[in-house]
Design a protein around this motif. Structure first.
Motif, PDB file in Angstrom:
ATOM      1  N   ALA A  47      -1.888  -5.675  -8.174  1.00 30.47           N
ATOM      2  CA  ALA A  47      -2.436  -6.557  -9.198  1.00 30.47           C
ATOM      3  C   ALA A  47      -3.271  -5.723 -10.159  1.00 30.47           C
ATOM      4  O   ALA A  47      -3.783  -4.652  -9.808  1.00 30.47           O
ATOM      5  CB  ALA A  47      -3.291  -7.635  -8.556  1.00 30.47           C
ATOM      6  N   LEU A  48      -3.400  -6.242 -11.393  1.00 33.95           N
ATOM      7  CA  LEU A  48      -4.146  -5.557 -12.439  1.00 33.95           C
ATOM      8  C   LEU A  48      -5.369  -6.396 -12.770  1.00 33.95           C
ATOM      9  O   LEU A  48      -5.243  -7.558 -13.140  1.00 33.95           O
ATOM     10  CB  LEU A  48      -3.246  -5.407 -13.666  1.00 33.95           C
ATOM     11  N   VAL A  49      -6.554  -5.783 -12.614  1.00 36.44           N
ATOM     12  CA  VAL A  49      -7.799  -6.505 -12.881  1.00 36.44           C
ATOM     13  C   VAL A  49      -8.477  -5.909 -14.116  1.00 36.44           C
ATOM     14  O   VAL A  49      -8.521  -4.688 -14.272  1.00 36.44           O
ATOM     15  CB  VAL A  49      -8.757  -6.414 -11.668  1.00 36.44           C
ATOM     16  N   PRO A  70      -2.835  -7.073  -4.216  1.00 29.91           N
ATOM     17  CA  PRO A  70      -3.209  -8.417  -4.675  1.00 29.91           C
ATOM     18  C   PRO A  70      -4.349  -9.059  -3.878  1.00 29.91           C
ATOM     19  O   PRO A  70      -5.239  -9.672  -4.481  1.00 29.91           O
ATOM     20  CB  PRO A  70      -1.912  -9.221  -4.511  1.00 29.91           C
ATOM     21  N   GLU A  71      -4.334  -8.913  -2.539  1.00 28.81           N
ATOM     22  CA  GLU A  71      -5.400  -9.568  -1.750  1.00 28.81           C
ATOM     23  C   GLU A  71      -6.754  -8.938  -2.077  1.00 28.81           C
ATOM     24  O   GLU A  71      -7.772  -9.624  -2.183  1.00 28.81           O
ATOM     25  CB  GLU A  71      -5.187  -9.439  -0.226  1.00 28.81           C
ATOM     26  N   GLU A  72      -6.751  -7.616  -2.223  1.00 25.28           N
ATOM     27  CA  GLU A  72      -7.991  -6.922  -2.560  1.00 25.28           C
ATOM     28  C   GLU A  72      -8.478  -7.331  -3.951  1.00 25.28           C
ATOM     29  O   GLU A  72      -9.674  -7.435  -4.193  1.00 25.28           O
ATOM     30  CB  GLU A  72      -7.765  -5.411  -2.520  1.00 25.28           C
ATOM     31  N   ALA A  73      -7.521  -7.544  -4.844  1.00 29.87           N
ATOM     32  CA  ALA A  73      -7.861  -7.945  -6.217  1.00 29.87           C
ATOM     33  C   ALA A  73      -8.562  -9.295  -6.202  1.00 29.87           C
ATOM     34  O   ALA A  73      -9.569  -9.502  -6.896  1.00 29.87           O
ATOM     35  CB  ALA A  73      -6.609  -7.997  -7.081  1.00 29.87           C
ATOM     36  N   GLU A  74      -8.020 -10.220  -5.384  1.00 25.18           N
ATOM     37  CA  GLU A  74      -8.644 -11.547  -5.274  1.00 25.18           C
ATOM     38  C   GLU A  74     -10.094 -11.411  -4.825  1.00 25.18           C
ATOM     39  O   GLU A  74     -10.998 -12.038  -5.376  1.00 25.18           O
ATOM     40  CB  GLU A  74      -7.902 -12.419  -4.231  1.00 25.18           C
ATOM     41  N   GLY A  96     -15.676  -0.347  -1.515  1.00 27.95           N
ATOM     42  CA  GLY A  96     -15.076  -0.506  -0.188  1.00 27.95           C
ATOM     43  C   GLY A  96     -13.592  -0.849  -0.224  1.00 27.95           C
ATOM     44  O   GLY A  96     -12.982  -1.036   0.831  1.00 27.95           O
ATOM     45  N   LEU A  97     -13.015  -0.981  -1.415  1.00 25.53           N
ATOM     46  CA  LEU A  97     -11.645  -1.491  -1.524  1.00 25.53           C
ATOM     47  C   LEU A  97     -10.619  -0.376  -1.685  1.00 25.53           C
ATOM     48  O   LEU A  97     -10.958   0.761  -1.990  1.00 25.53           O
ATOM     49  CB  LEU A  97     -11.558  -2.457  -2.719  1.00 25.53           C
ATOM     50  N   GLU A  98      -9.353  -0.772  -1.505  1.00 18.99           N
ATOM     51  CA  GLU A  98      -8.257   0.190  -1.630  1.00 18.99           C
ATOM     52  C   GLU A  98      -7.804   0.242  -3.088  1.00 18.99           C
ATOM     53  O   GLU A  98      -6.874  -0.451  -3.496  1.00 18.99           O
ATOM     54  CB  GLU A  98      -7.113  -0.267  -0.707  1.00 18.99           C
ATOM     55  N   ILE A  99      -8.481   1.057  -3.885  1.00 22.39           N
ATOM     56  CA  ILE A  99      -8.172   1.138  -5.319  1.00 22.39           C
ATOM     57  C   ILE A  99      -7.065   2.180  -5.535  1.00 22.39           C
ATOM     58  O   ILE A  99      -7.208   3.331  -5.107  1.00 22.39           O
ATOM     59  CB  ILE A  99      -9.415   1.553  -6.130  1.00 22.39           C
TER      60      ILE A  99
END
Ligand code: CO
Ligand code: CO
Length: 375
Positions: A200-202, A341-345, A246-249
Motif C-alpha cells: 500500500a502507498l501512504v 497493506p495491514e501495516e499501512a492500516e 516499528g513497522l515493515e517499511i
C-alpha cells in the motif's frame, strides 16, 4: 500606489547604479511590511532546476567508487548515506531555496522543516545542522535574516537538534536552507526503491503547497488558505518517522519539488513496479483546487507534469486541474511510504491519533513493471 512606489524605487536604483547616489537603507521596507516573495522569481522547492535538465547534467558525471558509500548519486534518493562502521552510518542532506511565503520567520521554519524531511525519509535520526544563507543586505534589513534564522532554530529545536554553524553569501534573491547530518544503523536505512508488489502507498500531508505559494506571491491567497499551507509546510515529518519505526517499511521518500507524481515515479522506477494511484484518496490543501482552476500554478509544476506525463495512464475522467494538482511542486511535503497493506492500516490509524489527520492510503503497487502510474 504600488506602481508609484516601484517608479520611485527604480529611479533610486538607477541613480545608485549610475554612481550618483550612495546606497540607502531608507527605502528598505520596515519589518512589518516585508513580503519576502517579492524578492524572488521561483518559489520554494518549485525553484529546483528542471528535472529533465538535471538528469542530463548528473548523468554525465562519474559515479563515486568509494565502497563506504551506501547511497550516493546512482539512485534519486533523499540523502547520501556513508558507512562509518558496521553498526553506524552518516546520513547527510542539504536543501535550500528562495522564499515560499512572505513572513521571514515562517520562511526559516518551513525551510528548516523541509531540509530535515530528507533525513526522516531515510529513516535517520538528525543530530545537527548548518545553515546555508543567501541574503541581499542592500534590499532587505538584517532583521529579516534574524527572523529567518529564528524560525529555523525553533524548528530545529522541535527536531531535537541545534544549528551549529553555516555559511552566507550576498545574493540579490534571499535563499535559505540547512545541511543536516544524521545517523542510522546501516541495516535500518530506508530507500525510495524497495517497494514490493501489493504494497500500500501512504501519503502523510496534503498536496498543493506550490499552488498556494504562487497565490501568496500574487497576493491572491485568502488568509486561511495561506495559513493552513504554512502550517502544513512548517510541520516536521518527525512524528510520522517515529510512527514508522516499528513497522515493515519497504520504501520511503518525501514529496517535494518534483510533485507527488514525480516522486512516486522515482519510487516505482527504483522498485521496478507499476503503481495505481487513487485520485479521490489524495489529500489536497484547502483552496488549492480553486486556485489551480484559476490558473494560479507555478511553472515548475507544469514542467513536472510534462516530465512525468508520458509515464502516466489517466482514467478518462481526470481533468487538467487534477493532473496539475498531482504534479504540483511541493515544499516540505509529507512522506510517501510503501508498506504491506495491514501495516499501512495501522500506520494511518496511529497517525490519525497523533494529530496527522491528512495521512491516508492513496494507492498500491500492482506488479513488476517499468514504473507506470495509473491514476
Ligand atoms: Co527528499
Ligand atoms: Co530535498
Amino acid at each position: 500606489a504600488e506602481c508609484d512606489d516601484a517608479v520611485e524605487a527604480l529611479s533610486a536604483a538607477a541613480e545608485h547604479l549610475a554612481g550618483t547616489a550612495p546606497v540607502s537603507f531608507e527605502t528598505a521596507p520596515a519589518d512589518a511590511e516585508i513580503r519576502l516573495t517579492r524578492f524572488t522569481r521561483g518559489l520554494g522547492c518549485a525553484c529546483k532546476l528542471r528535472p529533465q535538465d538535471l538528469e542530463k547534467v548528473l548523468g554525465a558525471l562519474p559515479t563515486p567508487d568509494d565502497p563506504a558509500v551506501m547511497v550516493g548519486t546512482a539512485t534519486a534518493d533523499d540523502a547520501a548515506v556513508y558507512r562509518l562502521r558496521d553498526d553506524l552510518a552518516i546520513v547527510q542532506t542539504v536543501d535550500f531555496f528562495t522564499p515560499v511565503v512572505d513572513d521571514p520567520y515562517d520562511f526559516g521554519a518551513i525551510s528548516a522543516a523541509n531540509s530535515l524531511s530528507d533525513l526522516y525519509a531515510m529513516g535517520a535520526e538528525p543530530r545537527f545542522a548548518l545553515s546555508v544563507v543567501g541574503f541581499p543586505p542592500q534590499r532587505l534589513p538584517l532583521s529579516a535574516l534574524e527572523r529567518i534564522l529564528e524560525g529555523a532554530v525553533d524548528v530545529a529545536r522541535e527536531a531535537g537538534i541545534s544549528i551549529i554553524g553555516g555559511h552566507s553569501v550576498e545574493d540579490p534573491e534571499p535563499k535559505f536552507g540547512l545541511a543536516v547530518t544524521g545517523v542510522a544503523h546501516p541495516d535500518k536505512i530506508l530507500s525510495n526503491s524497495g517497494a514490493l508488489p501489493g504494497d500500500a502507498l501512504v501519503l502523510t500531508k496534503p498536496i498543493g503547497t506550490g499552488i498556494v505559494a504562487t497565490a501568496i506571491k500574487r497576493g491572491l491567497a485568502e488568509t486561511e488558505v495561506a495559513q493552513s499551507a504554512i502550517e502544513t509546510m512548517r510541520t516536521l515529518n518527525r512524528v510520522v518517522a517515529e510512527a514508522m519505526a516499528g513497522l515493515e517499511i519497504h520504501a520511503c521518500t518525501d514529496v517535494t519539488g518534483f510533485g507527488l507524481l514525480g516522486h512516486l515515479r522515482e519510487m516505482a522506477v527504483g522498485s521496478r513496479l507499476d503503481v495505481e494511484l487513487h485520485f479521490d484518496a489524495v489529500p489536497i490543501l484547502r483552496g488549492a483546487r480553486e486556485l489551480a482552476t484559476a490558473d494560479v500554478v507555478p511553472g515548475g509544476s507544469l514542467d513536472n507534469l510534462e516530465h512525468v506525463a508520458p509515464h502516466v495512464d489517466w482514467s478518462s475522467n481526470r481533468s487538467r486541474v487534477d493532473k496539475i494538482l498531482l504534479a504540483d511542486a511541493q515544499t516540505s511535503g509529507g512522506l510517501l511510504v510503501a508498506l504491506p497493506p495491514e501495516e499501512a492500516e495501522s500506520l494511518v490509524a496511529d497517525l490519525h491519533q497523533q494529530v496527522v489527520p491528512s495521512a491516508g492510503i492513496i494507492g498500491r503497487f500492482t506488479a513488476a513493471g517499468t514504473g507506470r502510474i495509473a491514476v
